[in-house]
Enzyme design. Structure first.
Site, PDB file in Angstrom:
ATOM      1  N   ALA A  65       0.873  -1.172   0.000  1.00 23.31           N
ATOM      2  CA  ALA A  65       0.000   0.000   0.000  1.00 23.31           C
ATOM      3  C   ALA A  65       0.911   1.223   0.000  1.00 23.31           C
ATOM      4  O   ALA A  65       2.067   1.148   0.434  1.00 23.31           O
ATOM      5  CB  ALA A  65      -0.886  -0.019   1.231  1.00 23.31           C
ATOM      6  N   GLY A 110       0.566  -4.989   0.919  1.00 19.89           N
ATOM      7  CA  GLY A 110      -0.643  -5.057   0.092  1.00 19.89           C
ATOM      8  C   GLY A 110      -0.430  -5.777  -1.231  1.00 19.89           C
ATOM      9  O   GLY A 110      -1.377  -6.315  -1.811  1.00 19.89           O
ATOM     10  N   GLU A 113      -0.623  -9.382  -0.406  1.00 21.41           N
ATOM     11  CA  GLU A 113      -2.050  -9.627  -0.101  1.00 21.41           C
ATOM     12  C   GLU A 113      -2.887  -9.678  -1.381  1.00 21.41           C
ATOM     13  O   GLU A 113      -3.779 -10.506  -1.513  1.00 21.41           O
ATOM     14  CB  GLU A 113      -2.570  -8.528   0.843  1.00 21.41           C
ATOM     15  CG  GLU A 113      -1.999  -8.663   2.248  1.00 21.41           C
ATOM     16  CD  GLU A 113      -2.255  -7.434   3.120  1.00 21.41           C
ATOM     17  OE1 GLU A 113      -1.947  -6.307   2.696  1.00 21.41           O
ATOM     18  OE2 GLU A 113      -2.779  -7.604   4.226  1.00 21.41           O
ATOM     19  N   GLU A 133       4.485  -5.076   7.409  1.00 22.17           N
ATOM     20  CA  GLU A 133       3.686  -4.034   8.072  1.00 22.17           C
ATOM     21  C   GLU A 133       4.100  -3.744   9.513  1.00 22.17           C
ATOM     22  O   GLU A 133       4.104  -2.588   9.926  1.00 22.17           O
ATOM     23  CB  GLU A 133       2.193  -4.414   8.056  1.00 22.17           C
ATOM     24  CG  GLU A 133       1.519  -4.235   6.705  1.00 22.17           C
ATOM     25  CD  GLU A 133       1.642  -5.450   5.806  1.00 22.17           C
ATOM     26  OE1 GLU A 133       2.467  -6.348   6.092  1.00 22.17           O
ATOM     27  OE2 GLU A 133       0.909  -5.518   4.817  1.00 22.17           O
TER      28      GLU A 133
HETATM   29  N1  DAK Z   1       4.589   3.110  -0.834  1.00 17.36           N
HETATM   30  C1  DAK Z   1       4.977   4.264  -1.421  1.00 17.36           C
HETATM   31  N2  DAK Z   1       6.105   4.377  -2.130  1.00 17.36           N
HETATM   32  C2  DAK Z   1       6.900   3.300  -2.259  1.00 17.36           C
HETATM   33  C3  DAK Z   1       6.562   2.061  -1.670  1.00 17.36           C
HETATM   34  C4  DAK Z   1       5.338   1.983  -0.933  1.00 17.36           C
HETATM   35  N3  DAK Z   1       4.904   0.837  -0.391  1.00 17.36           N
HETATM   36  N4  DAK Z   1       7.532   1.170  -1.967  1.00 17.36           N
HETATM   37  C5  DAK Z   1       8.444   1.851  -2.706  1.00 17.36           C
HETATM   38  N5  DAK Z   1       8.069   3.122  -2.882  1.00 17.36           N
HETATM   39  C6  DAK Z   1       8.759   4.165  -3.620  1.00 17.36           C
HETATM   40  C7  DAK Z   1       9.994   4.637  -2.841  1.00 17.36           C
HETATM   41  O1  DAK Z   1       9.636   5.593  -1.866  1.00 17.36           O
HETATM   42  C8  DAK Z   1      10.812   5.245  -3.974  1.00 17.36           C
HETATM   43  O2  DAK Z   1      10.289   6.521  -4.292  1.00 17.36           O
HETATM   44  P1  DAK Z   1      11.276   7.788  -4.628  1.00 17.36           P
HETATM   45  O3  DAK Z   1      12.138   7.943  -3.434  1.00 17.36           O
HETATM   46  O4  DAK Z   1      12.031   7.350  -5.853  1.00 17.36           O
HETATM   47  O5  DAK Z   1      10.339   8.928  -4.877  1.00 17.36           O
HETATM   48  C9  DAK Z   1      10.512   4.330  -5.151  1.00 17.36           C
HETATM   49  O6  DAK Z   1       9.287   3.661  -4.821  1.00 17.36           O
HETATM   50  C10 DAK Z   1      11.581   3.283  -5.369  1.00 17.36           C
HETATM   51  O7  DAK Z   1      11.789   2.616  -4.149  1.00 17.36           O
HETATM   52  P2  DAK Z   1      13.239   2.381  -3.516  1.00 17.36           P
HETATM   53  O8  DAK Z   1      14.186   3.456  -3.923  1.00 17.36           O
HETATM   54  O9  DAK Z   1      13.057   2.137  -2.056  1.00 17.36           O
HETATM   55  O10 DAK Z   1      13.677   1.036  -4.266  1.00 17.36           O
HETATM   56  P3  DAK Z   1      14.665  -0.087  -3.738  1.00 17.36           P
HETATM   57  O11 DAK Z   1      14.865  -1.017  -4.881  1.00 17.36           O
HETATM   58  O12 DAK Z   1      15.858   0.502  -3.073  1.00 17.36           O
HETATM   59  O13 DAK Z   1      13.856  -0.860  -2.597  1.00 17.36           O
HETATM   60  C11 DAK Z   1      11.903  -1.964  -1.644  1.00 17.36           C
HETATM   61  C12 DAK Z   1      12.720  -1.604  -2.922  1.00 17.36           C
HETATM   62  C13 DAK Z   1      10.609  -2.635  -2.115  1.00 17.36           C
HETATM   63  C14 DAK Z   1      12.688  -2.941  -0.796  1.00 17.36           C
HETATM   64  C15 DAK Z   1      11.630  -0.660  -0.848  1.00 17.36           C
HETATM   65  O14 DAK Z   1      11.100   0.313  -1.737  1.00 17.36           O
HETATM   66  C16 DAK Z   1      10.652  -0.876   0.258  1.00 17.36           C
HETATM   67  O15 DAK Z   1      11.011  -1.398   1.305  1.00 17.36           O
HETATM   68  N6  DAK Z   1       9.423  -0.433   0.036  1.00 17.36           N
HETATM   69  C17 DAK Z   1       8.381  -0.506   1.057  1.00 17.36           C
HETATM   70  C18 DAK Z   1       7.877  -1.917   1.164  1.00 17.36           C
HETATM   71  C19 DAK Z   1       6.824  -2.039   2.222  1.00 17.36           C
HETATM   72  O16 DAK Z   1       7.096  -1.790   3.420  1.00 17.36           O
HETATM   73  N7  DAK Z   1       5.657  -2.446   1.810  1.00 17.36           N
HETATM   74  C20 DAK Z   1       4.563  -2.615   2.691  1.00 17.36           C
HETATM   75  C21 DAK Z   1       3.794  -1.342   2.697  1.00 17.36           C
HETATM   76  S1  DAK Z   1       2.607  -1.360   4.004  1.00 17.36           S
HETATM   77  C22 DAK Z   1      -4.400  -1.224   6.149  1.00 17.36           C
HETATM   78  C23 DAK Z   1      -4.488  -1.237   4.790  1.00 17.36           C
HETATM   79  C24 DAK Z   1      -3.404  -1.636   4.051  1.00 17.36           C
HETATM   80  C25 DAK Z   1      -2.233  -2.010   4.638  1.00 17.36           C
HETATM   81  C26 DAK Z   1      -2.174  -1.990   6.003  1.00 17.36           C
HETATM   82  C27 DAK Z   1      -3.228  -1.612   6.756  1.00 17.36           C
HETATM   83  N8  DAK Z   1      -5.522  -0.803   6.897  1.00 17.36           N
HETATM   84  C28 DAK Z   1      -6.149   0.411   6.557  1.00 17.36           C
HETATM   85  C29 DAK Z   1      -5.739  -1.376   8.203  1.00 17.36           C
HETATM   86  C30 DAK Z   1      -1.097  -2.357   3.841  1.00 17.36           C
HETATM   87  C31 DAK Z   1       0.120  -1.931   4.197  1.00 17.36           C
HETATM   88  C32 DAK Z   1       1.266  -2.089   3.328  1.00 17.36           C
HETATM   89  O17 DAK Z   1       1.254  -2.631   2.267  1.00 17.36           O
END
Ligand code: DAK
Length: 259
Positions: A65, A110, A113, A133
């Site tokens: 997300a 997400g 998921e 998360e």
């Molecule tokens: N959201 C927004 N931007 C993201 C992103 C994300 N999930 N993942 C990556 N990006 C963006 C980065 O900020 C970066 O943007 P700029 O800095 O270039 O503007 C660009 O994508 C490229 O990312 P990286 O530079 O970080 O690329 P790397 O290859 O170095 O790293 C990575 C890739 C996938 C390991 C890293 O980007 C990363 O760790 N990303 C976050 C992964 C993550 O934590 N995903 C889970 C998100 S939380 C709920 C509803 C939904 C959810 C929860 C609760 N309720 C309402 C209860 C769901 C939650 C999630 O999914």
């Protein structure tokens, strides 16, 4: 219909949905979720589509997300975001045609998921899976605590969710999270081949099987077997059942009509 974050294509009886926000690793913001909702409407209404493939443009399937959108949400907005995501994912899960996730890269939070709301998951060796998360101070919100445990069992689901570990496609395959791991160059070909094979079968029967498996998994075995009998009986009201059996007996190719 034109979309900002999704590319929609059709190849024969297969609908291909590509998440197209590569600069943000296809992170799901509410705009993309609403577009996906509209895409599901189109898929649902199109009787010529028998199977759907979801994939991502660039190096990610979906990196989760959208954290930049979620960061500033208050509790009510967070709840609305969660409700929207859960509604869209559930619509995909219950869509009356099989959905294959062709996972080209990161499938995190997400993204993992969303792949679990699909019926089949084929991944490139480059794909990575995880529910990170808790590292962001939240719980999985789009069904992760429920679908992951149902798919891989409580034991592995708890380990993955509590540790926020990111695993490679091979491990995801070993724990039963995905169906198949393939080389990146052949990912779409493999997904298309499987979709075509599914499309060569009677679409109504495939649809009833999806429904029976999904609903039966939530029932006790006796109710589930009753449900299966109903689905089986229903097939005998279709053209495709007559055609499938006739073609077999006449030793000729079948010609299903989705009716
Ligand atoms: N959201 C927004 N931007 C993201 C992103 C994300 N999930 N993942 C990556 N990006 C963006 C980065 O900020 C970066 O943007 P700029 O800095 O270039 O503007 C660009 O994508 C490229 O990312 P990286 O530079 O970080 O690329 P790397 O290859 O170095 O790293 C990575 C890739 C996938 C390991 C890293 O980007 C990363 O760790 N990303 C976050 C992964 C993550 O934590 N995903 C889970 C998100 S939380 C709920 C509803 C939904 C959810 C929860 C609760 N309720 C309402 C209860 C769901 C939650 C999630 O999914």
């Amino acid at each position: 219909m034109e979309f900002k974050n999704i590319i929609l294509e059709k190849d024969g009886n297969i609908g291909i949905v590509k998440f197209n926000r590569p600069k943000a690793l296809n992170a799901l913001n509410s705009e993309t979720l609403k577009e996906l909702d509209n895409v599901i409407d189109l898929m649902e209404k199109d009787n010529e589509i028998y199977a759907v493939i979801l994939t991502g443009e660039g190096k990610a399937f979906i990196a989760g997300a959208d954290i930049s959108e979620m960061e500033g949400l208050n509790a009510l907005e967070g709840r609305a975001f969660g409700i929207l995501g859960n509604k869209v994912f559930r619509r995909l899960e219950t869509l009356d045609k099989p959905v294959i996730a062709a996972i080209n890269g990161f499938a995190l939070g997400g993204g993992c998921e969303l792949s679990m709301a699909c019926d089949i998951r084929i991944a490139s060796v480059k794909a990575k899976f995880g529910q990170p998360e808790v590292g962001l101070g939240i719980t999985p919100g789009f069904g992760g605590t429920q679908r992951l445990a149902r798919l891989v069992g409580e034991c592995k689901a708890k380990e993955l969710i509590f540790t926020a570990n990111i695993i490679k496609a091979e491990e995801a395959f070993n724990i039963g999270l995905i169906n198949k791991v393939v080389e990146p160059e052949v990912l779409m070909e493999e997904a298309m081949n499987m979709a075509k094979q599914i499309c060569s079968n009677a679409p109504v029967a495939v649809k009833l099987c999806k429904e029976a498996i999904n609903k039966g998994m939530q029932m006790d075995i006796d109710s589930a077997l009753n449900y299966e009998s109903e689905a089986f009986g229903m097939c005998f009201s279709t053209y495709d059942q007559k055609e499938g059996m006739k073609a077999f007996l006449e030793k000729r190719d079948k010609n299903f009509k989705n009716m």
